[in-house]
Design a protein around this motif. Structure first.
Motif, PDB file in Angstrom:
ATOM      1  N   HIS A  32      18.852 -17.168  24.643  1.00  0.00           N
ATOM      2  CA  HIS A  32      17.997 -16.275  23.871  1.00  0.00           C
ATOM      3  C   HIS A  32      18.862 -15.358  22.995  1.00  0.00           C
ATOM      4  O   HIS A  32      20.074 -15.275  23.181  1.00  0.00           O
ATOM      5  CB  HIS A  32      17.153 -15.399  24.806  1.00  0.00           C
ATOM      6  N   THR A  33      18.204 -14.693  22.068  1.00  0.00           N
ATOM      7  CA  THR A  33      18.840 -13.613  21.314  1.00  0.00           C
ATOM      8  C   THR A  33      18.064 -12.345  21.613  1.00  0.00           C
ATOM      9  O   THR A  33      16.830 -12.352  21.597  1.00  0.00           O
ATOM     10  CB  THR A  33      18.832 -13.890  19.795  1.00  0.00           C
ATOM     11  N   LEU A  34      18.790 -11.284  21.894  1.00  0.00           N
ATOM     12  CA  LEU A  34      18.192  -9.987  22.138  1.00  0.00           C
ATOM     13  C   LEU A  34      18.198  -9.229  20.813  1.00  0.00           C
ATOM     14  O   LEU A  34      19.253  -8.921  20.266  1.00  0.00           O
ATOM     15  CB  LEU A  34      18.998  -9.229  23.192  1.00  0.00           C
ATOM     16  N   PHE A  35      16.999  -8.970  20.283  1.00  0.00           N
ATOM     17  CA  PHE A  35      16.847  -8.227  19.041  1.00  0.00           C
ATOM     18  C   PHE A  35      16.501  -6.782  19.383  1.00  0.00           C
ATOM     19  O   PHE A  35      15.492  -6.524  20.045  1.00  0.00           O
ATOM     20  CB  PHE A  35      15.730  -8.833  18.174  1.00  0.00           C
ATOM     21  N   VAL A  36      17.329  -5.847  18.960  1.00  0.00           N
ATOM     22  CA  VAL A  36      17.076  -4.419  19.156  1.00  0.00           C
ATOM     23  C   VAL A  36      16.504  -3.899  17.846  1.00  0.00           C
ATOM     24  O   VAL A  36      17.104  -4.092  16.780  1.00  0.00           O
ATOM     25  CB  VAL A  36      18.361  -3.658  19.530  1.00  0.00           C
ATOM     26  N   ALA A  37      15.323  -3.277  17.922  1.00  0.00           N
ATOM     27  CA  ALA A  37      14.614  -2.901  16.701  1.00  0.00           C
ATOM     28  C   ALA A  37      14.062  -1.487  16.790  1.00  0.00           C
ATOM     29  O   ALA A  37      13.620  -1.034  17.844  1.00  0.00           O
ATOM     30  CB  ALA A  37      13.477  -3.886  16.442  1.00  0.00           C
ATOM     31  N   ARG A  38      14.068  -0.827  15.642  1.00  0.00           N
ATOM     32  CA  ARG A  38      13.502   0.516  15.519  1.00  0.00           C
ATOM     33  C   ARG A  38      12.004   0.391  15.261  1.00  0.00           C
ATOM     34  O   ARG A  38      11.570  -0.373  14.401  1.00  0.00           O
ATOM     35  CB  ARG A  38      14.144   1.253  14.351  1.00  0.00           C
ATOM     36  N   VAL A  39      11.222   1.164  16.012  1.00  0.00           N
ATOM     37  CA  VAL A  39       9.778   1.222  15.769  1.00  0.00           C
ATOM     38  C   VAL A  39       9.573   2.130  14.558  1.00  0.00           C
ATOM     39  O   VAL A  39       9.919   3.310  14.599  1.00  0.00           O
ATOM     40  CB  VAL A  39       9.016   1.755  16.992  1.00  0.00           C
ATOM     41  N   GLU A  40       9.007   1.563  13.490  1.00  0.00           N
ATOM     42  CA  GLU A  40       8.809   2.332  12.261  1.00  0.00           C
ATOM     43  C   GLU A  40       7.373   2.777  12.039  1.00  0.00           C
ATOM     44  O   GLU A  40       7.117   3.681  11.254  1.00  0.00           O
ATOM     45  CB  GLU A  40       9.273   1.505  11.056  1.00  0.00           C
ATOM     46  N   TRP A  41       6.447   2.127  12.741  1.00  0.00           N
ATOM     47  CA  TRP A  41       5.035   2.437  12.541  1.00  0.00           C
ATOM     48  C   TRP A  41       4.277   1.900  13.743  1.00  0.00           C
ATOM     49  O   TRP A  41       4.684   0.899  14.352  1.00  0.00           O
ATOM     50  CB  TRP A  41       4.550   1.764  11.253  1.00  0.00           C
ATOM     51  N   ALA A  42       3.211   2.574  14.123  1.00  0.00           N
ATOM     52  CA  ALA A  42       2.390   2.108  15.247  1.00  0.00           C
ATOM     53  C   ALA A  42       0.924   2.241  14.886  1.00  0.00           C
ATOM     54  O   ALA A  42       0.529   3.121  14.117  1.00  0.00           O
ATOM     55  CB  ALA A  42       2.695   2.919  16.507  1.00  0.00           C
ATOM     56  N   ARG A  43       0.130   1.355  15.463  1.00  0.00           N
ATOM     57  CA  ARG A  43      -1.322   1.342  15.244  1.00  0.00           C
ATOM     58  C   ARG A  43      -2.014   1.284  16.594  1.00  0.00           C
ATOM     59  O   ARG A  43      -1.736   0.397  17.404  1.00  0.00           O
ATOM     60  CB  ARG A  43      -1.706   0.113  14.421  1.00  0.00           C
ATOM     61  N   ARG A  44      -2.915   2.214  16.860  1.00  0.00           N
ATOM     62  CA  ARG A  44      -3.687   2.214  18.105  1.00  0.00           C
ATOM     63  C   ARG A  44      -4.877   1.303  17.925  1.00  0.00           C
ATOM     64  O   ARG A  44      -5.584   1.375  16.925  1.00  0.00           O
ATOM     65  CB  ARG A  44      -4.133   3.648  18.422  1.00  0.00           C
ATOM     66  N   GLY A  45      -5.089   0.421  18.890  1.00  0.00           N
ATOM     67  CA  GLY A  45      -6.240  -0.477  18.883  1.00  0.00           C
ATOM     68  C   GLY A  45      -7.218  -0.079  19.971  1.00  0.00           C
ATOM     69  O   GLY A  45      -7.515   1.097  20.144  1.00  0.00           O
ATOM     70  N   GLU A  46      -7.646  -1.054  20.741  1.00  0.00           N
ATOM     71  CA  GLU A  46      -8.595  -0.789  21.818  1.00  0.00           C
ATOM     72  C   GLU A  46      -7.946   0.057  22.908  1.00  0.00           C
ATOM     73  O   GLU A  46      -6.731   0.124  23.016  1.00  0.00           O
ATOM     74  CB  GLU A  46      -9.095  -2.118  22.409  1.00  0.00           C
ATOM     75  N   ARG A  47      -8.771   0.699  23.699  1.00  0.00           N
ATOM     76  CA  ARG A  47      -8.283   1.450  24.860  1.00  0.00           C
ATOM     77  C   ARG A  47      -8.346   0.526  26.070  1.00  0.00           C
ATOM     78  O   ARG A  47      -9.119  -0.421  26.102  1.00  0.00           O
ATOM     79  CB  ARG A  47      -9.145   2.691  25.110  1.00  0.00           C
ATOM     80  N   GLY A  48      -7.548   0.815  27.051  1.00  0.00           N
ATOM     81  CA  GLY A  48      -7.581   0.014  28.261  1.00  0.00           C
ATOM     82  C   GLY A  48      -6.233   0.000  28.947  1.00  0.00           C
ATOM     83  O   GLY A  48      -5.340   0.785  28.627  1.00  0.00           O
ATOM     84  N   ARG A  49      -6.077  -0.925  29.867  1.00  0.00           N
ATOM     85  CA  ARG A  49      -4.839  -1.059  30.635  1.00  0.00           C
ATOM     86  C   ARG A  49      -4.032  -2.235  30.103  1.00  0.00           C
ATOM     87  O   ARG A  49      -4.580  -3.312  29.864  1.00  0.00           O
ATOM     88  CB  ARG A  49      -5.174  -1.301  32.115  1.00  0.00           C
ATOM     89  N   PRO A  50      -2.727  -2.055  29.938  1.00  0.00           N
ATOM     90  CA  PRO A  50      -1.895  -3.171  29.487  1.00  0.00           C
ATOM     91  C   PRO A  50      -1.881  -4.308  30.517  1.00  0.00           C
ATOM     92  O   PRO A  50      -1.871  -4.068  31.726  1.00  0.00           O
ATOM     93  CB  PRO A  50      -0.499  -2.570  29.357  1.00  0.00           C
ATOM     94  N   LEU A  51      -1.890  -5.524  30.021  1.00  0.00           N
ATOM     95  CA  LEU A  51      -1.741  -6.709  30.858  1.00  0.00           C
ATOM     96  C   LEU A  51      -0.271  -6.807  31.271  1.00  0.00           C
ATOM     97  O   LEU A  51       0.616  -6.535  30.463  1.00  0.00           O
ATOM     98  CB  LEU A  51      -2.144  -7.945  30.047  1.00  0.00           C
ATOM     99  N   THR A  52      -0.012  -7.161  32.521  1.00  0.00           N
ATOM    100  CA  THR A  52       1.364  -7.353  32.979  1.00  0.00           C
ATOM    101  C   THR A  52       1.510  -8.737  33.589  1.00  0.00           C
ATOM    102  O   THR A  52       0.518  -9.432  33.844  1.00  0.00           O
ATOM    103  CB  THR A  52       1.790  -6.298  34.030  1.00  0.00           C
TER     104      THR A  52
END
Length: 162
Positions: A125-145
């Motif tokens: 694999h390649t590990l890509f390290v990335a800066r979060v530049e923008w975020a968008r909130r969608g539905e509310r709820g619990r993250p799937l794991t």
């Protein structure tokens, strides 16, 4: 049981990593993702070098990351399936383009627009390290794991049942 199969006990969030290059808009199921810095906000995503997304992310230096919620489990069901192997596989899903043009899934809990700052080879694999530049909130709820799934991805196409 083989030692590698013991890795199934590591808990991961479930995401759809998206990329865009020209007219190609592609998404993949991704669970090997983690936050690695708070300031600046950095995420790391590990992508199999044989996967179509790897080439797209490497070429564009960008990716989107959509956090899958328990109510949007169908996203994981599709992007984990063989049907998701198509180059342009986002057509059946509502998306919104982040400011960079990276597609994010509308039905996700949150979508992040990420700019790659570094990459590191990590086995197959390649590990890509990335800066979060923008975020968008969608539905509310619990993250799937990974604990919500009947299977665990252990790399290079290796999938085991819980």
């Amino acid at each position: 049981m083989a030692l590698i199969e013991e890795l199934k006990e590591i808990t991961n969030g479930i995401y759809v990593l998206t990329a865009r290059r020209g007219d190609v808009r592609h998404g993949m199921s991704s669970s090997w993702v983690t936050q690695v810095s708070g300031e600046p906000p950095l995420l790391a995503a590990s992508i199999d070098r044989a996967h179509i997304s790897h080439g797209l992310v490497r070429a564009t230096r960008r990716f989107g990351l959509s956090v899958v919620g328990t109510r949007s489990r169908r996203l994981e069901d599709f992007f984990y399936s063989k049907a998701a192997k198509a180059e342009n596989n986002l057509g059946g899903f509502a998306t919104v383009d982040a400011p960079s043009g990276v597609p994010l899934l509308v039905d996700a809990l949150v979508g992040f627009d990420c700019a790659v700052e570094a990459e590191h080879e990590a086995g197959d694999h390649t590990l890509f390290v990335a800066r979060v530049e923008w975020a968008r909130r969608g539905e509310r709820g619990r993250p799937l794991t990974s604990l919500d799934l009947e299977y665990v991805y252990l790399g290079t196409g290796r999938i085991v049942k819980r």
